[in-house]
Design an enzyme around this catalytic site. Structure first.
Site, PDB file in Angstrom:
ATOM      1  N   GLU A   1       0.840  -1.200   0.000  1.00  0.00           N
ATOM      2  CA  GLU A   1       0.000   0.000   0.000  1.00  0.00           C
ATOM      3  C   GLU A   1       0.876   1.251   0.000  1.00  0.00           C
ATOM      4  O   GLU A   1       0.574   2.239  -0.667  1.00  0.00           O
ATOM      5  CB  GLU A   1      -0.935  -0.010   1.221  1.00  0.00           C
ATOM      6  CG  GLU A   1      -1.910  -1.186   1.179  1.00  0.00           C
ATOM      7  CD  GLU A   1      -2.940  -1.135   2.287  1.00  0.00           C
ATOM      8  OE1 GLU A   1      -2.559  -1.405   3.445  1.00  0.00           O
ATOM      9  OE2 GLU A   1      -4.113  -0.826   2.009  1.00  0.00           O
TER      10      GLU A   1
ATOM     11  N   GLU B   1      -4.117  -9.416   2.904  1.00  0.00           N
ATOM     12  CA  GLU B   1      -5.054  -9.064   3.987  1.00  0.00           C
ATOM     13  C   GLU B   1      -6.243 -10.007   4.092  1.00  0.00           C
ATOM     14  O   GLU B   1      -6.682 -10.347   5.193  1.00  0.00           O
ATOM     15  CB  GLU B   1      -5.559  -7.626   3.814  1.00  0.00           C
ATOM     16  CG  GLU B   1      -4.568  -6.551   4.247  1.00  0.00           C
ATOM     17  CD  GLU B   1      -3.522  -6.214   3.210  1.00  0.00           C
ATOM     18  OE1 GLU B   1      -3.443  -6.918   2.169  1.00  0.00           O
ATOM     19  OE2 GLU B   1      -2.771  -5.256   3.421  1.00  0.00           O
TER      20      GLU B   1
HETATM   21  N1  COA Z   1       4.642  -9.108  11.322  1.00  0.00           N
HETATM   22  C1  COA Z   1       5.353  -9.412  12.404  1.00  0.00           C
HETATM   23  N2  COA Z   1       6.564 -10.014  12.369  1.00  0.00           N
HETATM   24  C2  COA Z   1       7.058 -10.313  11.152  1.00  0.00           C
HETATM   25  C3  COA Z   1       6.360 -10.041   9.964  1.00  0.00           C
HETATM   26  C4  COA Z   1       5.098  -9.388  10.089  1.00  0.00           C
HETATM   27  N3  COA Z   1       4.387  -9.028   9.012  1.00  0.00           N
HETATM   28  N4  COA Z   1       7.108 -10.458   8.911  1.00  0.00           N
HETATM   29  C5  COA Z   1       8.228 -10.987   9.420  1.00  0.00           C
HETATM   30  N5  COA Z   1       8.208 -10.906  10.775  1.00  0.00           N
HETATM   31  C6  COA Z   1       9.244 -11.363  11.724  1.00  0.00           C
HETATM   32  C7  COA Z   1       9.171 -12.860  11.947  1.00  0.00           C
HETATM   33  O1  COA Z   1       8.212 -13.183  12.936  1.00  0.00           O
HETATM   34  C8  COA Z   1      10.592 -13.154  12.361  1.00  0.00           C
HETATM   35  O2  COA Z   1      10.754 -12.752  13.697  1.00  0.00           O
HETATM   36  P1  COA Z   1      11.660 -13.656  14.715  1.00  0.00           P
HETATM   37  O3  COA Z   1      13.034 -13.654  14.099  1.00  0.00           O
HETATM   38  O4  COA Z   1      11.565 -12.927  16.005  1.00  0.00           O
HETATM   39  O5  COA Z   1      11.019 -15.015  14.709  1.00  0.00           O
HETATM   40  C9  COA Z   1      11.421 -12.175  11.524  1.00  0.00           C
HETATM   41  O6  COA Z   1      10.521 -11.132  11.150  1.00  0.00           O
HETATM   42  C10 COA Z   1      11.986 -12.798  10.267  1.00  0.00           C
HETATM   43  O7  COA Z   1      10.900 -13.368   9.543  1.00  0.00           O
HETATM   44  P2  COA Z   1      11.017 -14.772   8.761  1.00  0.00           P
HETATM   45  O8  COA Z   1       9.633 -15.191   8.427  1.00  0.00           O
HETATM   46  O9  COA Z   1      11.872 -15.701   9.536  1.00  0.00           O
HETATM   47  O10 COA Z   1      11.835 -14.271   7.466  1.00  0.00           O
HETATM   48  P3  COA Z   1      11.917 -14.966   6.033  1.00  0.00           P
HETATM   49  O11 COA Z   1      12.951 -14.198   5.295  1.00  0.00           O
HETATM   50  O12 COA Z   1      12.054 -16.438   6.164  1.00  0.00           O
HETATM   51  O13 COA Z   1      10.467 -14.691   5.350  1.00  0.00           O
HETATM   52  C11 COA Z   1       8.604 -13.312   4.704  1.00  0.00           C
HETATM   53  C12 COA Z   1      10.126 -13.379   4.936  1.00  0.00           C
HETATM   54  C13 COA Z   1       8.277 -11.862   4.357  1.00  0.00           C
HETATM   55  C14 COA Z   1       8.202 -14.251   3.567  1.00  0.00           C
HETATM   56  C15 COA Z   1       7.831 -13.764   5.979  1.00  0.00           C
HETATM   57  O14 COA Z   1       8.417 -13.086   7.087  1.00  0.00           O
HETATM   58  C16 COA Z   1       6.356 -13.472   5.970  1.00  0.00           C
HETATM   59  O15 COA Z   1       5.590 -14.140   5.286  1.00  0.00           O
HETATM   60  N6  COA Z   1       5.907 -12.471   6.753  1.00  0.00           N
HETATM   61  C17 COA Z   1       4.506 -12.134   6.913  1.00  0.00           C
HETATM   62  C18 COA Z   1       3.975 -11.413   5.710  1.00  0.00           C
HETATM   63  C19 COA Z   1       2.521 -10.969   5.845  1.00  0.00           C
HETATM   64  O16 COA Z   1       1.613 -11.782   5.867  1.00  0.00           O
HETATM   65  N7  COA Z   1       2.355  -9.645   5.896  1.00  0.00           N
HETATM   66  C20 COA Z   1       1.118  -8.963   5.734  1.00  0.00           C
HETATM   67  C21 COA Z   1       0.123  -9.026   6.794  1.00  0.00           C
HETATM   68  S1  COA Z   1      -1.376  -8.224   6.245  1.00  0.00           S
END
Ligand code: COA
Length: 264
Positions: free
Chosen positions: A120, A140
């Site tokens: 966004e 979302e």
């Molecule tokens: N909210 C909160 N914490 C988040 C986050 C989010 N949207 N995205 C990543 N993090 C945190 C993870 O919990 C992790 O924290 P930790 O090390 O304390 O466990 C850290 O960031 C690293 O994330 P990780 O998932 O291990 O990294 P990755 O490189 O393997 O994967 C993504 C990257 C972006 C694919 C994955 O983090 C992800 O899918 N995040 C959520 C995306 C999402 O759904 N966002 C929109 C919500 S509407």
């Protein structure tokens, strides 16, 4: 001392804003979002700026809203925060509206992931350049809500209703090449060239007359009724945030399990 979740730097005519929470994949929590708003204000007041670049530090542009910040809403807006959803949405929307209404060209440089609120934010920029392999999406609906920080409105304006609906209904992630075909990003470059490409484009725009560029932006943006879209997003979200499905979506995300939505 306040943690610098946003870094800013002026290099000649370029003002750069960097999302700087790499350990959490630049997930956008309240302090980061507030610092981002302050950086936008700073850009608007800086002398000699001709373009703003927005990018992310570390592996990704940003993983979107920090999902745990939903749990902090009662702290900020009170226990009956669901009654104040339109205020909450308005507060979030105001930051990206301020970004969109900067009378300066804004260029988002996307790499790794650009999801949810981060998308966004990128949509509120004038131009998006993506690194090869970058994944973009608005997940979302997988949490039980909709993109309500201008995403539904601005995505539709950019790529049309059919494609916008497909991306929002599914919450699917698409890669940079697909995003380019759909007009979601202006071009795709190797990751190592991303910043250079952004700087080159900023330099090219700086050759044009700044007042004319600012006015051109106002005219192009003025062609769509963004305010009506933002109001509709706020209305829809005020219902969804009070739903059991949204509670389930957040819990499932935090517990890293699939959500079981019930449609209520
Ligand atoms: N909210 C909160 N914490 C988040 C986050 C989010 N949207 N995205 C990543 N993090 C945190 C993870 O919990 C992790 O924290 P930790 O090390 O304390 O466990 C850290 O960031 C690293 O994330 P990780 O998932 O291990 O990294 P990755 O490189 O393997 O994967 C993504 C990257 C972006 C694919 C994955 O983090 C992800 O899918 N995040 C959520 C995306 C999402 O759904 N966002 C929109 C919500 S509407």
């Amino acid at each position: 001392m306040t943690e610098s979740l946003i870094l800013t730097e002026q290099r000649g005519t370029i003002f750069e804003i960097v999302l700087n929470r790499p350990d959490k994949r630049n997930a956008i929590n309240m302090p980061l979002y507030e610092q981002f708003a302050a950086a936008v204000t700073q850009a608007s007041r800086a002398a000699g700026v001709r373009a703003v670049l927005v990018r992310g530090a570390g592996k990704v542009f940003s993983a979107g809203i920090d999902v745990s910040s939903f749990l902090t809403l009662p702290q900020k807006y009170g226990d009956n925060w669901t009654q104040h959803m339109r205020t909450i949405t308005h507060d979030f929307q105001a930051v990206l509206t301020q970004l969109e209404r900067l009378e300066l060209p804004t260029i988002a440089l996307l790499h790794g992931y650009c999801l949810g609120l981060a998308m966004e934010l990128a949509l509120a920029c004038d131009i998006r350049i993506a690194a090869e392999g970058c994944l973009l999406g608005l997940p979302e609906t997988r949490l039980g809500i909709i993109p309500d920080v201008g995403g539904s409105t601005r995505l539709t304006r950019l790529i049309g209703p059919g494609r916008a609906k497909e991306l929002i209904f599914t919450g699917r992630q698409i890669d940079a090449a697909w995003a380019e075909r759909w007009g979601l990003v202006n071009c795709v470059v190797p990751a190592s060239d991303l910043l250079v490409k952004g700087e080159e484009l900023a330099a090219e725009i700086a050759q044009a007359a700044p007042l004319a560029v600012g006015m051109a932006k106002r005219v192009v943006d003025g062609l769509a009724d963004i305010d009506r879209g933002l109001m509709l997003e706020g209305w829809a979200q005020s219902h969804l945030m009070a739903s059991a499905d949204f509670q389930e979506g957040v819990q499932a995300f935090l517990m890293r399990r699939p959500a079981e939505f019930k449609g209520r």
